[in-house]
Design an enzyme around this catalytic site. Structure first.
Site, PDB file in Angstrom:
ATOM      1  CE  LYS A  71      -2.026   0.889   3.748  1.00 33.34           C
ATOM      2  NZ  LYS A  71      -2.833   0.578   4.921  1.00 33.34           N
ATOM      3  CB  THR A  73       5.261   0.057  -2.325  1.00 32.95           C
ATOM      4  OG1 THR A  73       6.041  -0.417  -1.228  1.00 32.95           O
ATOM      5  CG2 THR A  73       6.075  -0.013  -3.600  1.00 32.95           C
ATOM      6  NE  ARG A  94      -0.171   4.944   8.949  1.00 32.25           N
ATOM      7  CZ  ARG A  94      -0.483   3.720   9.367  1.00 32.25           C
ATOM      8  NH1 ARG A  94      -0.926   3.534  10.592  1.00 32.25           N
ATOM      9  NH2 ARG A  94      -0.370   2.679   8.571  1.00 32.25           N
ATOM     10  CE  LYS A 105       2.555  -3.013   9.561  1.00 27.02           C
ATOM     11  NZ  LYS A 105       3.126  -1.850   8.891  1.00 27.02           N
ATOM     12  CB  ALA A 273      -4.047   1.216  11.614  1.00 24.68           C
ATOM     13  CG  PHE A 301      -4.217  -2.476   9.534  1.00 22.47           C
ATOM     14  CD1 PHE A 301      -2.988  -3.095   9.312  1.00 22.47           C
ATOM     15  CD2 PHE A 301      -4.502  -2.071  10.828  1.00 22.47           C
ATOM     16  CE1 PHE A 301      -2.084  -3.320  10.342  1.00 22.47           C
ATOM     17  CE2 PHE A 301      -3.605  -2.290  11.873  1.00 22.47           C
ATOM     18  CZ  PHE A 301      -2.402  -2.911  11.626  1.00 22.47           C
ATOM     19  CG  PHE A 381       3.965 -10.040  -6.498  1.00 27.51           C
ATOM     20  CD1 PHE A 381       4.962 -10.386  -5.602  1.00 27.51           C
ATOM     21  CD2 PHE A 381       3.051  -9.064  -6.115  1.00 27.51           C
ATOM     22  CE1 PHE A 381       5.058  -9.786  -4.359  1.00 27.51           C
ATOM     23  CE2 PHE A 381       3.136  -8.451  -4.879  1.00 27.51           C
ATOM     24  CZ  PHE A 381       4.138  -8.814  -3.989  1.00 27.51           C
ATOM     25  CD1 TRP A 409       8.875  -3.208  -4.041  1.00 27.75           C
ATOM     26  CD2 TRP A 409       9.574  -4.516  -5.719  1.00 27.75           C
ATOM     27  NE1 TRP A 409       9.891  -4.004  -3.554  1.00 27.75           N
ATOM     28  CE2 TRP A 409      10.343  -4.813  -4.566  1.00 27.75           C
ATOM     29  CE3 TRP A 409       9.830  -5.225  -6.896  1.00 27.75           C
ATOM     30  CZ2 TRP A 409      11.331  -5.792  -4.564  1.00 27.75           C
ATOM     31  CZ3 TRP A 409      10.834  -6.187  -6.895  1.00 27.75           C
ATOM     32  CH2 TRP A 409      11.567  -6.471  -5.736  1.00 27.75           C
TER      33      TRP A 409
END
Length: 556
Positions: A71, A73, A94, A105, A273, A301, A381, A409
């Protein structure tokens, strides 16, 4: 393939004053933190107050999975893609917490060729905002215990202290502690708890306040304990709000950095969150809206938590009108929701994809419930097959949502050009009829039930006897006309993390209601929401190091 930190270290950054100058920010309003980081003085708002706002785009996602969605990225890549097609844009996100950075994480600075830099600084101490919040929070805790020690003139019941201490680190050993041991000079022994800094109500206030004075007023109204007669004790009763505001004066200024492609980025604040609203600061978002044609922001999230809170809390308080929402999804994550095991995620399976797509379908419906046009960004991907990608695109089209492949990415802004074009097209051709889901004047139960039924798809809500008692207390104190901040698992639309895709026939259980009087919302806790995470068996910290040359290694 290079690691994120290796890619970031090769970035050709420009001096941050140059980034600020291109945005039209005066030299006097730039507070430098070295060559590549700066804070923007709150004085800048005065110069910009008459300038019209740009477009506001919210980036959200499906329910997160171990497969990863990307998200942040996507947010960063979209902002760079918009600049590629001639639009001025700013990413507003954030700040990362140190806990996840050293835990499991990871950071929150994007990934691959869609990152904000200097990545190492952003993921570590940055400009000290979180340290200021930690210190301010713990000052209140110290003053509270000191008041009890010095005679307890307020009649505070030590059994009903609700103000925990905080630390910006994952440390399970501090979840439940006893303070005041060692005899009379060391205070009254009592049970206490530590939360991670991002769960502090000061963090939530920091991200909702419109000015330093507003922050001071909100802080003064925070409830820290209850008296023996059952009435609340506020920060203003401890006369702590002035000192807290002083500690926060520098932190309140939004932080300016840049992406790998020198697109401006405002990174400011980072509330949990789960327990809070999970959005960057109101000040940074509003500043970005004045400085660029497109502001790309995000919420924590999936759309059931982050987007709902962005719409019902942040946008409501700030008078914001989002023009569109981008929902990030991956084929791998959708197959996870469809029952695929980790080793199966790279194998084509349209049946699993179809089952998992129901999760994305619900999130598209939810965004539309708020009257905001939705664009789906499929974070591509290498293992995705053409059949799988086409399936997602066609299904989205049937639901009235445009779906676009995103390759930010691997390709940076170039990989976000098609997504950027689609976002501009949607903004220019589809009107946003944004409105919050509920009226704050509704009862507490009615607001919670509306969120559970409309956003989660629950059949209804069950309230424990403790929650019902707390609802009555909130009503008695006059806090029933506030927005609701739901605290639940991020992994499922339900309050059970094992129910993936789009569960049906379930009910939500609210076990506790907490009053965040300073932030201005009620927190409804469901399930087992952790406010002080622990470290994994092999923490990320074990691989992080700095070499004699000064090179940082192992940081993602």
């Amino acid at each position: 393939m290079k690691t994120d930190v290796q890619i970031a270290q090769e970035a050709k950054m420009v001096p941050i004053n140059e980034v600020a100058s291109k945005l039209g920010i005066k030299e006097d309003d730039i507070i430098n933190y070295g060559k590549y980081k700066a804070k923007i003085s709150l004085r800048a708002f005065e110069d910009l107050k008459d300038k019209p706002d740009g477009k506001l785009i919210l980036v959200t996602a499906i329910n997160p999975t171990p497969a990863g969605e990307g998200k942040t990225t996507t947010n960063i890549g979209l902002s760079m893609g918009l600049n590629k097609i001639g639009k001025t844009s700013i990413t507003a996100i954030r700040e990362p917490s140190l806990g996840p950075s050293f835990g499991v994480k990871g950071g929150a600075a994007g990934g691959g060729y869609a990152q904000v830099v200097p990545m190492e600084d952003i993921n570590l101490h940055f400009t000290g905002d979180f340290h200021a919040i930690t210190t301010a929070h713990n000052l209140i805790a110290a003053l509270l215990d000191n008041h009890i020690q010095q005679g307890n003139a307020l009649g505070i019941d030590p059994r009903r202290i609700v103000w925990h201490r905080v630390l910006d680190m994952n440390d399970r050993a501090l979840r439940n502690v006893v303070v005041g041991l060692g005899g009379k000079p060391n205070g009254m022994p009592r049970e206490d708890h530590f939360d991670i800094t991002v769960a502090s109500e000061i963090m939530a206030i920091f991200c909702l306040a419109s000015s330093l004075e507003d922050l001071k007023e909100r802080v003064s109204n925070m409830i820290v304990a209850y008296k023996f007669d059952g009435s609340p004790v506020y920060v203003k009763d401890l006369q702590a709000q002035g000192a807290v505001a002083l500690l926060m004066k520098d932190a309140m200024a939004p932080n300016l950095v840049q992406t790998l492609e020198n697109t401006p980025a405002l990174i400011h604040g980072g509330p949990f969150a789960n327990i809070a609203h999970g959005c960057n600061s109101m000040l940074a978002t509003k500043l970005a809206l004045k400085l660029a044609e497109y502001t790309i922001t995000e919420a924590g999230f999936g759309a059931d938590l982050g987007a709902e809170k962005f719409f019902d809390i942040k946008a409501r308080f700030g008078g914001l009108k989002p023009n569109a929402a981008v929902i990030v999804a991956t084929v791998r994550a959708l197959k996870h929701h469809g029952g695929a095991k980790k080793e199966e995620l790279g194998v084509e399976n349209l049946d699993q994809l179809a089952r998992g797509f129901e999760n994305l379908e619900k999130h598209i419906e939810n965004v539309n419930k708020f009257g905001v046009p939705a664009v789906v960004a499929i974070n591509k991907f290498p293992t995705d097959t053409e059949a799988e990608l086409n399936y997602v695109i066609e299904r989205c089209k049937e639901l009235g949502a445009e779906a676009v492949l995103s390759e930010v990415w691997a390709k940076g802004g170039e990989g976000g050009v098609e997504l950027a074009k689609k976002v501009v097209e949607v903004v220019e051709t589809k009107e946003s009829n944004f409105k919050p889901l509920y009226d704050v004047e509704e009862s507490i139960q009615a607001k919670i039930e509306k969120i559970a039924k409309e956003v989660y798809g629950a059949d209804g809500v069950d309230f424990t006897s403790a929650a019902l008692k707390q609802i009555k207390e909130a009503e008695k104190l006059g806090y029933d006309k506030m927005p609701i901040c739901m605290a639940k698992t991020q992994y499922s639309l339900s309050d059970d993390p094992t129910l993936l895709a789009r569960p049906k026939g379930f009910r939500i259980t609210v076990r506790e209601i907490r009053i965040s009087a300073g932030a201005g919302f009620l927190v409804a806790l469901t399930g087992d929401v952790m406010t002080m995470p622990g470290l994994p068996k092999v923490p990320a910290a074990n691989s992080i190091d700095i070499l004699p040359s000064g090179e940082i290694v192992g940081l993602f």
